[in-house]
Design a protein around this motif. Structure first.
Motif, PDB file in Angstrom:
ATOM      1  N   UNK A 134      34.172  53.903  63.560  1.00 10.95           N
ATOM      2  CA  UNK A 134      35.634  53.878  63.709  1.00 10.95           C
ATOM      3  C   UNK A 134      36.045  53.042  64.906  1.00 10.95           C
ATOM      4  N   UNK A 135      35.311  53.145  66.018  1.00  9.85           N
ATOM      5  CA  UNK A 135      35.634  52.338  67.194  1.00  9.85           C
ATOM      6  C   UNK A 135      35.442  50.850  66.898  1.00  9.85           C
ATOM      7  N   UNK A 136      34.387  50.519  66.156  1.00  9.41           N
ATOM      8  CA  UNK A 136      34.112  49.126  65.827  1.00  9.41           C
ATOM      9  C   UNK A 136      35.198  48.556  64.920  1.00  9.41           C
ATOM     10  N   UNK A 137      35.631  49.345  63.959  1.00 12.44           N
ATOM     11  CA  UNK A 137      36.692  48.892  63.057  1.00 12.44           C
ATOM     12  C   UNK A 137      37.999  48.662  63.824  1.00 12.44           C
ATOM     13  N   UNK A 138      38.334  49.557  64.740  1.00 14.73           N
ATOM     14  CA  UNK A 138      39.549  49.389  65.548  1.00 14.73           C
ATOM     15  C   UNK A 138      39.435  48.174  66.467  1.00 14.73           C
ATOM     16  N   UNK A 139      38.248  47.909  67.002  1.00 12.75           N
ATOM     17  CA  UNK A 139      38.039  46.751  67.865  1.00 12.75           C
ATOM     18  C   UNK A 139      38.243  45.454  67.087  1.00 12.75           C
ATOM     19  N   UNK A 140      37.695  45.372  65.888  1.00 10.00           N
ATOM     20  CA  UNK A 140      37.845  44.168  65.077  1.00 10.00           C
ATOM     21  C   UNK A 140      39.316  43.896  64.766  1.00 10.00           C
ATOM     22  N   UNK A 142      41.961  44.968  66.641  1.00 16.37           N
ATOM     23  CA  UNK A 142      42.681  44.652  67.874  1.00 16.37           C
ATOM     24  C   UNK A 142      42.372  43.245  68.363  1.00 16.37           C
ATOM     25  N   UNK A 143      41.149  42.748  68.135  1.00 16.74           N
ATOM     26  CA  UNK A 143      40.759  41.433  68.637  1.00 16.74           C
ATOM     27  C   UNK A 143      41.580  40.316  68.016  1.00 16.74           C
ATOM     28  N   UNK A 144      42.140  40.561  66.848  1.00 16.47           N
ATOM     29  CA  UNK A 144      42.869  39.517  66.139  1.00 16.47           C
ATOM     30  C   UNK A 144      44.185  39.133  66.825  1.00 16.47           C
ATOM     31  N   UNK A 145      44.680  39.956  67.736  1.00 11.05           N
ATOM     32  CA  UNK A 145      45.950  39.639  68.397  1.00 11.05           C
ATOM     33  C   UNK A 145      45.738  38.762  69.633  1.00 11.05           C
TER      34      UNK A 145
END
Length: 275
Positions: A134-140, A142-145
């Motif tokens: 779940x943390x990895x999915x949220x990081x991916x 968030x990185x797009x912004x």
């Protein structure tokens, strides 16, 4: 502001005013900008308050991210309607046995005088487990912004690795605490990623503030807690050339329902940092 939007409000009899506010200028704890838009009835006199009027605003410790100098949400939003359930068709969790919580009435109830045992265990932080995924999915996401999402993603993976080392096959084994900045609202990500001042503390007056009286058991608990904070990187010792300015008095209280356990509290009100 968008000219079309301003024109539409003008036809409804409103004048539009906008101003970019720095949160720290109105009592905020994080350095971030807020665009404030005010729609005022045509004919009314409108002026922005001086920022100096917020210099002595005391920041609330319950929510440091909310600048107290801004307009509260309840001032311009109606509360949601309260839906009252129909008692005839919606029993609100009543079981067939008539218990208010829906639990089996045959289960033994705990004596009110018997202290409950605290048994919570955090989820596994290791790679391949649900929490990590779940943390990895949220990081991916968030990185797009960010302008360079790949660099941000690699930095985040390093942060995840630090967090992962706080857990092993036997359970929690904290070594070093790490802020996962992408788990916060987007407006706070940049500050938390790069680091920022903790502006909720007021500039303290120089001086040493003694701790509350402690017996031997309390002192041992306080020493152990401070040593743990040092080992986790939460606090640090003064560096070479640093000047000791002031201290925050500590006191120890027993944890309710946990016999032999103590809670250490830093009294920043008495110390003057949050006066």
């Amino acid at each position: 502001m968008n000219k079309v939007c301003v024109s539409r409000w003008s036809k409804e009899g409103f004048l539009s005013h906008c101003q970019l506010i720095r949160a720290v200028d109105v009592g905020g704890a994080i350095r971030q900008n807020h665009l404030i838009v005010a729609r005022v009835r045509d004919g009314r006199i409108w002026t922005w308050e001086s920022k100096d009027s917020y210099r002595d605003v005391i920041r609330t410790m319950s929510n440091l991210l909310a600048p107290p100098g801004l307009v509260k949400r309840g001032s311009y939003m109606d509360p949601p309607p309260i839906e009252v359930p129909n008692a005839a068709t919606e029993p609100s969790g009543l079981s067939q046995r008539g218990t208010a919580t829906g639990r089996d009435s045959q289960q033994p109830r705990q004596d009110a005088d018997t202290p409950s045992v605290f048994t919570w265990v955090p989820p596994s932080l290791m790679k391949g487990r649900l929490w990590y995924a779940e943390r990895l999915r949220n990081l991916q996401h968030a990185a797009q912004v960010f302008p360079d999402p790949e660099t941000v993603l690699q930095e985040g993976l390093t942060n995840c690795g630090t967090t992962e080392r706080n857990y092993n096959e036997e359970g929690p084994a904290p070594e070093w605490l790490q802020i996962l900045w992408w788990e916060f609202p987007q407006e706070h990500m940049e500050e938390l990623r790069n680091g920022c001042l903790q502006n909720f503390l007021k500039p303290p007056e120089p001086g040493i503030h003694p701790n509350a009286p402690m017996d031997e058991e309390m002192t041992q608990a306080a020493d152990a807690f401070v040593d743990e904070l040092l080992s986790l990187g939460v606090i640090g010792k003064t560096g070479e050339g640093w000047k000791f300015l002031t201290s925050c008095p500590l006191f120890v209280v027993p944890k309710e329902g946990q016999e032999g356990q103590w809670r250490l509290i830093a009294d920043m009100l008495w110390g003057g940092q949050n006066a």
